[in-house]
Design an enzyme around this catalytic site. Structure first.
Site, short mmCIF file in Angstrom:
data_model
loop_
_atom_site.label_atom_id
_atom_site.label_comp_id
_atom_site.label_asym_id
_atom_site.label_seq_id
_atom_site.Cartn_x
_atom_site.Cartn_y
_atom_site.Cartn_z
N ILE A 118 0.82 -1.20 0.00
CA ILE A 118 0.00 0.00 0.00
C ILE A 118 0.86 1.25 0.00
O ILE A 118 0.60 2.21 -0.75
CB ILE A 118 -0.96 -0.01 1.21
CG1 ILE A 118 -1.94 -1.18 1.09
CG2 ILE A 118 -1.74 1.30 1.30
CD1 ILE A 118 -2.84 -1.38 2.31
N THR A 150 2.07 0.83 7.91
CA THR A 150 2.78 -0.31 8.50
C THR A 150 1.82 -1.08 9.39
O THR A 150 0.88 -0.50 9.95
CB THR A 150 3.99 0.19 9.32
OG1 THR A 150 4.72 -0.92 9.83
CG2 THR A 150 3.56 1.08 10.46
N ALA A 164 -3.81 2.98 8.24
CA ALA A 164 -3.21 1.64 8.40
C ALA A 164 -3.85 0.89 9.56
O ALA A 164 -4.71 0.03 9.36
CB ALA A 164 -1.71 1.77 8.58
N ASP A 211 -8.43 7.28 9.62
CA ASP A 211 -9.47 6.32 9.23
C ASP A 211 -9.52 5.14 10.20
O ASP A 211 -10.44 4.34 10.16
CB ASP A 211 -9.19 5.81 7.81
CG ASP A 211 -10.28 4.89 7.27
OD1 ASP A 211 -11.47 5.29 7.37
OD2 ASP A 211 -9.96 3.80 6.78
N GLU A 270 -11.97 0.45 18.22
CA GLU A 270 -13.03 0.51 17.22
C GLU A 270 -14.14 -0.47 17.58
O GLU A 270 -13.85 -1.56 18.08
CB GLU A 270 -12.47 0.18 15.83
CG GLU A 270 -11.47 1.21 15.33
CD GLU A 270 -10.98 0.93 13.91
OE1 GLU A 270 -11.49 -0.04 13.28
OE2 GLU A 270 -10.11 1.66 13.42
N HIS A 329 -13.14 3.82 9.35
CA HIS A 329 -12.42 2.67 8.78
C HIS A 329 -12.94 2.33 7.38
O HIS A 329 -13.40 1.21 7.11
CB HIS A 329 -12.53 1.46 9.70
CG HIS A 329 -11.36 0.52 9.58
ND1 HIS A 329 -10.81 -0.14 10.63
CD2 HIS A 329 -10.63 0.14 8.50
CE1 HIS A 329 -9.80 -0.89 10.23
NE2 HIS A 329 -9.67 -0.74 8.93
N LEU A 330 -12.84 3.32 6.50
CA LEU A 330 -13.36 3.19 5.14
C LEU A 330 -12.29 2.79 4.12
O LEU A 330 -12.59 2.74 2.93
CB LEU A 330 -14.00 4.51 4.69
CG LEU A 330 -15.19 5.03 5.51
CD1 LEU A 330 -15.66 6.35 4.93
CD2 LEU A 330 -16.32 4.01 5.50
N GLY A 331 -11.07 2.54 4.58
CA GLY A 331 -9.98 2.30 3.65
C GLY A 331 -10.28 1.27 2.58
O GLY A 331 -9.92 1.44 1.41
N ALA A 332 -10.95 0.19 2.95
CA ALA A 332 -11.24 -0.87 1.99
C ALA A 332 -12.67 -0.80 1.46
O ALA A 332 -13.11 -1.71 0.76
CB ALA A 332 -11.01 -2.23 2.65
#
Length: 527
Positions: free
Chosen positions: A153, A204, A232, A257, A262, A280-283
């Site tokens: 990434i 990381t 990350a 994010d 959480e 947590h929208l990264g994916a």
């Protein structure tokens, strides 16, 4: 016909893949939220496909009498009790590369948003205000982006940032200078990155070494006016310390994010005018969700129907015929790699693995993958035996594999040599008739020791009094010694002690060990 339960919401297209490949599917996307209900029916299935909502605990696994495989549509498997699954013979698979582009794009989106204060400006404008002078942003062109973790990434983020005319510097102990040059980034140490970067983006995994990598002390080393982006893992940044740095004006902004806890219903960063938060929208894009769902369906079907193992986090890709003979050597390879990885702090340029005797005729590809996974896992927690060679290649680590049927003192001998920017370290091991892997050589010093859950490695001068002082120090601290293996080059020369202990050793005790006059290096090891 094998049966698979899907207990989380994943793309319906995955259901069709299972069916097309001869697997019966039970799609219950809300079941994973109820652990008791899941435990009550899991015994009827051969496979379980999940995302993050389903928690596969030891209680659930205890009821999974015929379960063969768990497939996680995504990279994180922290919601699966992997040791218990492994003990029960359940393969755990993930999809480590299915959402890389999506996560990288989200980081770039947050970088731009925090540079121009877009969320706050939008809220103000829609409230009927027209505050042009309030939202004075900064250009990113010509600015320096510091990337912490330049793997899959991170390298995508660097490519996009370079396209936006940013200068990119990267801190990653496993990134070679050659790979950095190919990416167009400058490899630097963490302290230099902190002092030079206008923006810092974290990419990381969360490990013992990377937890709070942006600590109160490291945040103090950053350039005044820096902006921090974290897509990350929560826990990479001391959020309370970051809030204080934001309040003081030392840090100009932050975009997060991910959070240490959480779902994040409260957090020290919440409410600050120069902070942007997303859940947590990264994916979370249509393409990424589709990709990981289709990929996990293909992997699970291949295993249930044909026995093929892909992207398993707890087992290498080997055939059923090879498994019994190969398994103890896979364990040896992974532990040799872990031993070297726990002692390596600087960037790795190459790894040489030599197989001698009967092991040379085995599936050395699986053994090498296991060794590389063990080597990289202390820094890269999510790595597995399948993804390890790919991750190593991304970081420019050259892997050399040599086989030889030449005679030695052992029927089978495996030697792992790690070459870094400033040193070279070799460790050799074998498997005895009892099936247990053993260390027999470290840096050319003969030694005989079994691997144990908790150990202490000491490199020292062979001087009278060392063993007594060392053992007394542990005894006074209440640390019990189980076994004590010693080796040396020559009388009075370099020596090694490898000690198995009961339980963990406190950091304060390790500092006392390092302070002994004969000690050159001392590290706790965990296997």
């Amino acid at each position: 016909m094998p049966r698979v339960l899907i207990s989380d919401k994943i793309s319906p297209a995955s259901v069709q893949i299972f069916k097309d490949r001869g697997v019966e599917v039970d799609y219950q996307p809300d079941l994973g939220k109820d652990r008791d209900a899941l435990a009550a029916i899991i015994g009827n299935y051969d496979g379980l496909a999940i995302r993050s909502a389903t928690k596969v605990t030891s209680k659930v696994l205890a009821q999974a009498g015929q379960l063969k495989v768990i497939g996680r549509a995504g990279i994180g498997v922290d919601n699966v009790d992997i040791p218990t699954a492994t003990a029960r013979g359940v393969i755990v698979m993930n999809t480590p590369f299915g959402n890389s582009i999506t996560t990288a794009e989200h980081a770039i989106a947050l970088l731009l948003a925090i540079a121009r204060e877009i969320p706050a400006a939008d809220q103000s404008t829609q409230a009927g205000k027209w505050e042009k002078t309030r939202f004075l942003g900064v250009e990113i062109t010509g600015k320096t982006l510091g990337i912490i973790g330049c793997g899959n990434i991170g390298s995508i983020v660097s490519d996009r940032a370079i396209g936006l005319k940013m200068k990119v510097i990267a801190f990653d102990p496993f990134l070679s200078f050659e790979r950095a040059e190919d990416l167009g980034v400058e490899k630097v140490e963490l302290e230099e990155l902190l002092s030079r970067a206008d923006f810092i983006s974290l990419h990381t995994p969360l490990t013992d070494r990377t937890k709070n990598i942006l600590s109160v002390d490291n945040l103090a080393l950053t350039k005044k006016g820096v902006r921090v982006i974290n897509c990350a893992r929560g826990g990479l940044v001391d959020e309370a310390a970051l809030r204080k740095a934001l309040d003081s004006g030392h840090v100009a902004g932050a975009a997060f994010d991910v959070f240490s806890t959480e779902p994040a219903t409260e957090n020290p960063l919440f409410g600050h005018p120069h902070v942007i938060c997303t859940p947590h929208l990264g994916a979370s894009t249509m393409e990424a969700q589709e990709n990981v769902a289709l990929q996990i369906a293909e992997q699970m079907s291949d295993y249930l129907v044909r026995g093929a193992i892909t992207n398993a986090v707890n087992f290498p890709s080997i055939s059923a015929e090879e498994a019994p003979k190969l398994r103890p050597f896979i364990l040896l390879a992974e532990k040799l790699g872990s031993f070297a990885g726990q002692l390596t702090d600087t960037g790795i340029s190459s790894v040489r693995i030599t197989y001698q005797g009967e092991v040379a005729a085995m599936n050395t590809k699986a053994l090498t993958s296991a060794a590389i996974a063990g080597l990289l896992r202390p820094m890269l927690a999510d790595i597995n035996v399948v993804s390890a060679p790919v991750v190593a290649k991304e970081r420019g680590i050259v892997i050399e594999e040599t086989t030889s049927e030449a005679d030695s003192d052992y029927d089978a001998l495996m030697t792992l040599t790690v070459v870094t920017e400033n040193m070279e370290r070799s460790i050799s091991g074998t498997v005895f008739a009892d099936g247990k892997p053993r260390i027999i050589d470290i840096k050319g010093i003969k030694i005989d020791a079994e691997f144990a859950p908790s150990m202490i490695y000491v490199a020292n001068e062979d001087k009278p009094g060392f063993v007594g002082r060392f053992a007394s120090l542990l005894g006074e601290a209440g640390v019990n010694i189980a076994t004590f293996a010693l080796g040396r080059y020559s009388p009075g020369g370099d020596a090694i002690a490898l000690v198995q202990i009961d339980g963990d050793v406190p950091d304060s005790v390790m500092e006392q060990v390092r302070a002994l006059p004969q000690v050159r290096q001392a590290r706790p090891l965990v296997f």
